[in-house]
Design a protein around this motif. Structure first.
Motif, short mmCIF file in Angstrom:
data_model
loop_
_atom_site.label_atom_id
_atom_site.label_comp_id
_atom_site.label_asym_id
_atom_site.label_seq_id
_atom_site.Cartn_x
_atom_site.Cartn_y
_atom_site.Cartn_z
N ILE A 62 -8.97 1.89 -10.71
CA ILE A 62 -8.63 1.48 -9.36
C ILE A 62 -9.72 0.59 -8.77
CG2 ILE A 62 -8.24 2.30 -7.00
CD1 ILE A 62 -6.89 4.75 -8.14
N SER A 69 -9.41 -2.83 -10.37
CA SER A 69 -8.21 -3.55 -9.93
C SER A 69 -8.40 -4.13 -8.54
CB SER A 69 -6.99 -2.63 -9.97
OG SER A 69 -7.07 -1.62 -8.98
N GLU A 70 -9.08 -3.39 -7.64
CA GLU A 70 -9.33 -3.89 -6.30
C GLU A 70 -10.22 -5.13 -6.33
OE1 GLU A 70 -7.99 -2.99 -3.48
OE2 GLU A 70 -6.84 -1.35 -4.35
N ASN A 103 -8.03 3.43 4.19
CA ASN A 103 -7.20 4.52 3.66
C ASN A 103 -8.04 5.78 3.53
OD1 ASN A 103 -5.49 6.23 2.27
ND2 ASN A 103 -4.65 4.61 0.99
N ARG A 163 -8.04 -8.16 -8.36
CA ARG A 163 -6.80 -8.61 -7.74
C ARG A 163 -7.05 -9.57 -6.58
NH1 ARG A 163 -4.04 -3.32 -6.59
NH2 ARG A 163 -2.26 -4.69 -6.39
N LYS A 165 -7.26 8.65 2.67
CA LYS A 165 -6.84 9.57 1.60
C LYS A 165 -7.63 9.33 0.32
CE LYS A 165 -2.12 10.09 3.36
NZ LYS A 165 -0.67 9.94 3.06
N TYR A 183 -6.82 -0.58 -1.25
CA TYR A 183 -6.14 0.72 -1.36
C TYR A 183 -4.90 0.77 -0.46
CZ TYR A 183 -10.20 2.44 -3.96
OH TYR A 183 -11.20 2.61 -4.89
N ASP A 184 -4.10 -0.28 -0.55
CA ASP A 184 -2.79 -0.36 0.11
C ASP A 184 -2.85 -0.53 1.63
OD1 ASP A 184 -1.48 -0.04 -2.36
OD2 ASP A 184 -1.69 2.15 -2.21
N LYS A 185 -4.01 -0.82 2.18
CA LYS A 185 -4.12 -1.05 3.62
C LYS A 185 -4.96 -2.29 3.90
CE LYS A 185 -3.35 3.55 5.55
NZ LYS A 185 -3.78 4.49 6.60
N ILE A 217 -6.02 -6.57 1.42
CA ILE A 217 -5.46 -5.26 1.13
C ILE A 217 -6.41 -4.49 0.22
CG2 ILE A 217 -3.51 -3.98 0.18
CD1 ILE A 217 -2.87 -5.58 2.70
#
Length: 228
Positions: A169, A172-173, A28, A176, A30, A88-90, A86
């Motif tokens: 964040i 959490s990565e 990601n 999770r 971004k 950061y959503d990727k 996954i």
């Protein structure tokens, strides 16, 4: 005979043989580069010593990373375990790099690459890791005790003595990865975080997996059950 210089973006082919270097794509772009470097470092370093990370913001290299391990076994295990995870959503797309990293040439005493040619391949671990190494070491007895002030077994974990650069964040990565992860609450002013899992057993698995895990070379996670 001198070997030709090969740009990092050209060091990968789809069916490359196992190497110490992994090529990661689909990141990601971004997300801030230092945050992305940090989470990749703590994920990949679980499988062995990471000698080098190469990440750039340039158009040709954005969303990509080269991660160099000490040996092929470490790289192979990391590739098998983390492919598709996954972050950061990727999902992580991981392949072996086509060429051996020039860092091994330096280790072996080979210096046929000109400085300006491989400048972009110099070791680039996250700045936070470099700063953290300069900080005073935590008390060794506390670091090595996974049972430090444990509360009763429950589904909420408490993480203590977190460095100021750690974000919600980032944590959490990391947490999770374990089944049953529900939510996390970071309290920066106190250097604390609470992580909730769906049940006690799932929290216990995460606690055992991440107690004393090194988030930097000088800093270990202090994880215990939260008191209810």
């Amino acid at each position: 005979m001198n070997q030709p210089y090969l740009h990092p973006a050209n060091q990968i082919i789809q069916d490359s043989a196992p190497k110490e270097t992994l090529y990661v794509t689909g990141l990601n772009d971004k997300i801030k580069l230092e945050d992305l470097k940090f989470i990749l470092y703590i994920l990949f370093s679980q499988f062995g010593e990471v000698l080098q990370m190469v990440m750039k913001k340039t158009q040709k290299l954005r969303g990509q990373a080269f991660i160099v391990f000490q040996n092929i076994t470490y790289a192979t295990n990391a590739k098998a375990a983390l492919s598709g995870m996954i972050v950061y959503d990727k999902p992580l797309i991981i392949e072996f790099a086509y060429k051996k990293s020039v860092i091994f040439d330096r280790i072996e005493g080979k210096f046929y690459y000109k400085q300006k040619q491989h400048k972009e391949l110099q070791p680039t671990l996250p700045n936070e890791l470099i700063k953290e190494k300069k900080q005073k070491k935590f008390d060794e007895k506390i670091q090595n005790s996974s049972n430090f002030n444990q509360g009763e077994i429950n589904n909420v974990l408490l993480i203590e003595s977190l460095p100021p650069f750690v974000t919600e964040i980032m944590l959490s990565e990391l947490f999770r990865q374990y089944p049953g992860y529900s939510l996390i609450k970071l309290i920066p002013a106190r250097g604390l975080a609470f992580v909730e899992y769906q049940n006690d057993d799932q929290a216990t698995v995460a606690l055992k997996g991440l107690s004393n895990f090194k988030i930097t070379p000088e800093c270990q996670l202090k994880v215990k059950y939260a008191k209810k």
